[in-house]
Scaffold this motif. Structure first.
Motif, PDB file in Angstrom:
ATOM      1  N   GLY A  83       0.859  -1.175   0.000  1.00 39.85           N
ATOM      2  CA  GLY A  83       0.000   0.000   0.000  1.00 39.85           C
ATOM      3  C   GLY A  83       0.894   1.222   0.000  1.00 39.85           C
ATOM      4  N   TYR A  84       0.444   2.320   0.617  1.00 44.18           N
ATOM      5  CA  TYR A  84       1.286   3.523   0.638  1.00 44.18           C
ATOM      6  C   TYR A  84       2.501   3.313   1.539  1.00 44.18           C
ATOM      7  N   VAL A  85       3.675   3.522   0.954  1.00 44.51           N
ATOM      8  CA  VAL A  85       4.930   3.345   1.680  1.00 44.51           C
ATOM      9  C   VAL A  85       5.549   4.723   1.879  1.00 44.51           C
ATOM     10  N   TRP A  86       6.113   4.953   3.033  1.00 44.60           N
ATOM     11  CA  TRP A  86       6.710   6.249   3.334  1.00 44.60           C
ATOM     12  C   TRP A  86       8.049   6.367   2.618  1.00 44.60           C
ATOM     13  N   THR A  87       8.035   6.957   1.411  1.00 44.71           N
ATOM     14  CA  THR A  87       9.281   7.167   0.651  1.00 44.71           C
ATOM     15  C   THR A  87       9.389   8.659   0.340  1.00 44.71           C
ATOM     16  N   PRO A  88      10.572   9.119  -0.100  1.00 43.66           N
ATOM     17  CA  PRO A  88      10.724  10.535  -0.430  1.00 43.66           C
ATOM     18  C   PRO A  88       9.671  10.995  -1.433  1.00 43.66           C
ATOM     19  N   LEU A  89       9.305  10.086  -2.343  1.00 45.11           N
ATOM     20  CA  LEU A  89       8.304  10.406  -3.377  1.00 45.11           C
ATOM     21  C   LEU A  89       6.966  10.819  -2.743  1.00 45.11           C
ATOM     22  N   VAL A  90       6.548  10.073  -1.732  1.00 44.24           N
ATOM     23  CA  VAL A  90       5.269  10.334  -1.061  1.00 44.24           C
ATOM     24  C   VAL A  90       5.406  11.574  -0.165  1.00 44.24           C
ATOM     25  N   GLU A  91       6.509  11.620   0.570  1.00 36.25           N
ATOM     26  CA  GLU A  91       6.741  12.710   1.528  1.00 36.25           C
ATOM     27  C   GLU A  91       6.693  14.072   0.829  1.00 36.25           C
ATOM     28  N   LYS A  92       7.287  14.121  -0.371  1.00 31.35           N
ATOM     29  CA  LYS A  92       7.385  15.402  -1.096  1.00 31.35           C
ATOM     30  C   LYS A  92       6.035  15.929  -1.561  1.00 31.35           C
ATOM     31  N   GLN A  93       5.043  15.028  -1.723  1.00 31.45           N
ATOM     32  CA  GLN A  93       3.722  15.468  -2.228  1.00 31.45           C
ATOM     33  C   GLN A  93       2.915  16.182  -1.147  1.00 31.45           C
ATOM     34  N   ILE A  94       3.287  15.978   0.124  1.00 32.07           N
ATOM     35  CA  ILE A  94       2.377  16.379   1.211  1.00 32.07           C
ATOM     36  C   ILE A  94       2.215  17.900   1.353  1.00 32.07           C
ATOM     37  N   PRO A  95       3.293  18.684   1.397  1.00 30.08           N
ATOM     38  CA  PRO A  95       3.092  20.133   1.564  1.00 30.08           C
ATOM     39  C   PRO A  95       2.240  20.754   0.457  1.00 30.08           C
ATOM     40  N   ASP A  96       2.477  20.352  -0.812  1.00 27.49           N
ATOM     41  CA  ASP A  96       1.711  20.930  -1.925  1.00 27.49           C
ATOM     42  C   ASP A  96       0.245  20.523  -1.859  1.00 27.49           C
ATOM     43  N   THR A  97      -0.005  19.243  -1.530  1.00 24.27           N
ATOM     44  CA  THR A  97      -1.396  18.776  -1.430  1.00 24.27           C
ATOM     45  C   THR A  97      -2.107  19.523  -0.304  1.00 24.27           C
ATOM     46  N   ALA A  98      -1.404  19.751   0.807  1.00 23.19           N
ATOM     47  CA  ALA A  98      -2.002  20.469   1.943  1.00 23.19           C
ATOM     48  C   ALA A  98      -2.391  21.878   1.519  1.00 23.19           C
ATOM     49  N   LYS A  99      -1.483  22.523   0.790  1.00 23.64           N
ATOM     50  CA  LYS A  99      -1.752  23.890   0.334  1.00 23.64           C
ATOM     51  C   LYS A  99      -2.945  23.886  -0.632  1.00 23.64           C
ATOM     52  N   THR A 158      -5.033   0.758   8.637  1.00 18.48           N
ATOM     53  CA  THR A 158      -4.149   1.017   9.785  1.00 18.48           C
ATOM     54  C   THR A 158      -3.906   2.517   9.989  1.00 18.48           C
ATOM     55  N   LYS A 159      -4.195   3.323   8.940  1.00 16.95           N
ATOM     56  CA  LYS A 159      -3.912   4.769   8.957  1.00 16.95           C
ATOM     57  C   LYS A 159      -2.435   5.043   9.228  1.00 16.95           C
ATOM     58  N   LYS A 160      -1.623   4.084   8.803  1.00 17.40           N
ATOM     59  CA  LYS A 160      -0.168   4.245   8.939  1.00 17.40           C
ATOM     60  C   LYS A 160       0.472   3.909   7.608  1.00 17.40           C
ATOM     61  N   THR A 186      -4.276  20.626   6.830  1.00 18.40           N
ATOM     62  CA  THR A 186      -2.983  20.493   7.489  1.00 18.40           C
ATOM     63  C   THR A 186      -2.274  19.270   6.882  1.00 18.40           C
ATOM     64  N   GLU A 187      -0.975  19.180   7.107  1.00 17.28           N
ATOM     65  CA  GLU A 187      -0.234  18.039   6.560  1.00 17.28           C
ATOM     66  C   GLU A 187      -0.729  16.728   7.181  1.00 17.28           C
ATOM     67  N   GLU A 188      -1.085  16.778   8.468  1.00 15.97           N
ATOM     68  CA  GLU A 188      -1.617  15.579   9.132  1.00 15.97           C
ATOM     69  C   GLU A 188      -2.932  15.138   8.492  1.00 15.97           C
ATOM     70  N   GLN A 189      -3.805  16.124   8.152  1.00 18.14           N
ATOM     71  CA  GLN A 189      -5.091  15.792   7.493  1.00 18.14           C
ATOM     72  C   GLN A 189      -4.845  15.163   6.120  1.00 18.14           C
ATOM     73  N   VAL A 190      -3.862  15.691   5.398  1.00 22.65           N
ATOM     74  CA  VAL A 190      -3.556  15.124   4.076  1.00 22.65           C
ATOM     75  C   VAL A 190      -3.138  13.668   4.214  1.00 22.65           C
ATOM     76  N   LYS A 191      -2.262  13.408   5.183  1.00 27.26           N
ATOM     77  CA  LYS A 191      -1.776  12.034   5.367  1.00 27.26           C
ATOM     78  C   LYS A 191      -2.950  11.106   5.679  1.00 27.26           C
ATOM     79  N   ARG A 192      -3.788  11.515   6.648  1.00 32.06           N
ATOM     80  CA  ARG A 192      -4.834  10.630   7.150  1.00 32.06           C
ATOM     81  C   ARG A 192      -6.032  10.530   6.182  1.00 32.06           C
ATOM     82  N   ASP A 193      -6.495  11.680   5.691  1.00 37.32           N
ATOM     83  CA  ASP A 193      -7.773  11.698   4.970  1.00 37.32           C
ATOM     84  C   ASP A 193      -7.620  11.625   3.449  1.00 37.32           C
ATOM     85  N   VAL A 194      -6.411  11.856   2.950  1.00 39.37           N
ATOM     86  CA  VAL A 194      -6.209  11.760   1.500  1.00 39.37           C
ATOM     87  C   VAL A 194      -5.390  10.496   1.197  1.00 39.37           C
TER      88      VAL A 194
END
Ligand code: NAD
Length: 260
Positions: free
Chosen positions: A186-202, A222-224, A207-215
């Protein structure tokens, strides 16, 4: 555990591939790194793995969308090490667009890298594996090898294709001591995923936490995020003798995503 074996890990300059290359090197396998990136950084990585794991580490910058480059990498590896004992087909890219707007060049690139590259490496690795009577092919597929999501036509098609290739080659190689399996993260925590978060949040006013959990993790119960190390340890297990009877399997590591 894997002393004297040689592993080619495609797309191993970053993310999951890098994690798998490190984990296999720690178990004593010689490594051929592959992938794009800054030359000096890749050389530092090569030297670090060589020193810390006391194994041979080579780098081949083959563009895995190009059959000629793949052939040259596989031939030079087999020439140098005698065989590719462990083949990890990991390099992959993504593009997200509705199917009627999907750029044809992106479709072709995704099919070439996420599917056809594994066909080429596999067909070129098998003769030497058969001669040795031992081999491990680990294809890094995805939850998207088992289920679809909208707007990912090329990726989902390629990963479903990779699942089919895995099962077919497993049957063809079964009597030769060679196993062929697919890991479906499933979603793996890699630089590729990490880099998308600030832009998606904007873009979404979240918030970045909402993007991780709800998007990103909306479909992952597991929400992890899956950790790179977890995928790497599964690949190491599949490469071990303890996994000799696991072949043709599509192994989910997705926090329950595809149980739904
Ligand atoms: P990443 O972008 O961090 O790494 C991709 C690697 O592939 C890099 O080393 C890059 O240089 C290399 N690469 C890209 N194009 C290449 C080419 N033409 N030739 C050779 N190498 C090339 O990505 P990642 O997240 O580590 O993904 C690795 C694999 O795992 C992919 O197949 C991906 O589909 C799969 N996957 C990832 C996730 C995730 O959430 N990150 C989930 C499921 C499956």
């Amino acid at each position: 555990m894997l002393k004297g074996k040689t592993a080619v890990v495609t797309g191993s300059t970053s993310g999951i591939g890098l994690g798998i290359a490190e984990a296999l090197a720690k178990k004593g396998a010689n490594i051929v790194l592959n992938g794009f990136g800054d030359k000096a950084e890749i050389e530092r990585l090569r030297a670090r793995l060589t020193d810390s794991c006391k194994v041979n580490v080579a780098y081949d910058g083959a563009d895995m969308t190009k059959p000629d480059s793949i052939e040259a990498m596989m031939k030079s590896t087999i020439g140098r090490f005698g065989a590719v004992d462990i083949l990890v087909n990991n390099a992959g890219i993504q593009h997200v667009a509705p199917v009627e707007e999907f750029p044809v060049d992106k479709w072709n690139a995704i099919i070439a890298l996420n599917l056809s590259a594994a066909f080429h490496t596999t067909r070129l690795a098998l003769p030497a594996m058969k001669k040795k009577g031992w081999g491990r092919i680990v294809n890094i597929a995805s939850a998207h090898a088992l289920v679809a999501s909208p707007f990912k036509a090329a990726y989902v098609s390629a990963k479903h294709g990779l699942a089919g290739l895995t099962k077919t080659v497993a049957l063809e190689a079964a009597e030769h001591g060679i196993t062929v399996n697919a890991i479906c993260p499933g979603y793996v925590w890699t630089p590729l995923v990490e880099k998308q978060i600030p832009d998606t949040a904007k873009a979404r006013g979240m918030t970045e936490e909402q993007v991780k959990r709800d998007v990103l993790l909306a479909a992952q119960p597991t929400k992890k995020f899956v950790a790179v190390e977890e995928v790497a340890e599964l690949a190491v297990f599949l490469a071990s003798d303890a996994a000799a009877s696991i072949t043709g399997a599509l192994l989910s590591i997705d926090g329950g995503w595809t149980a739904q």
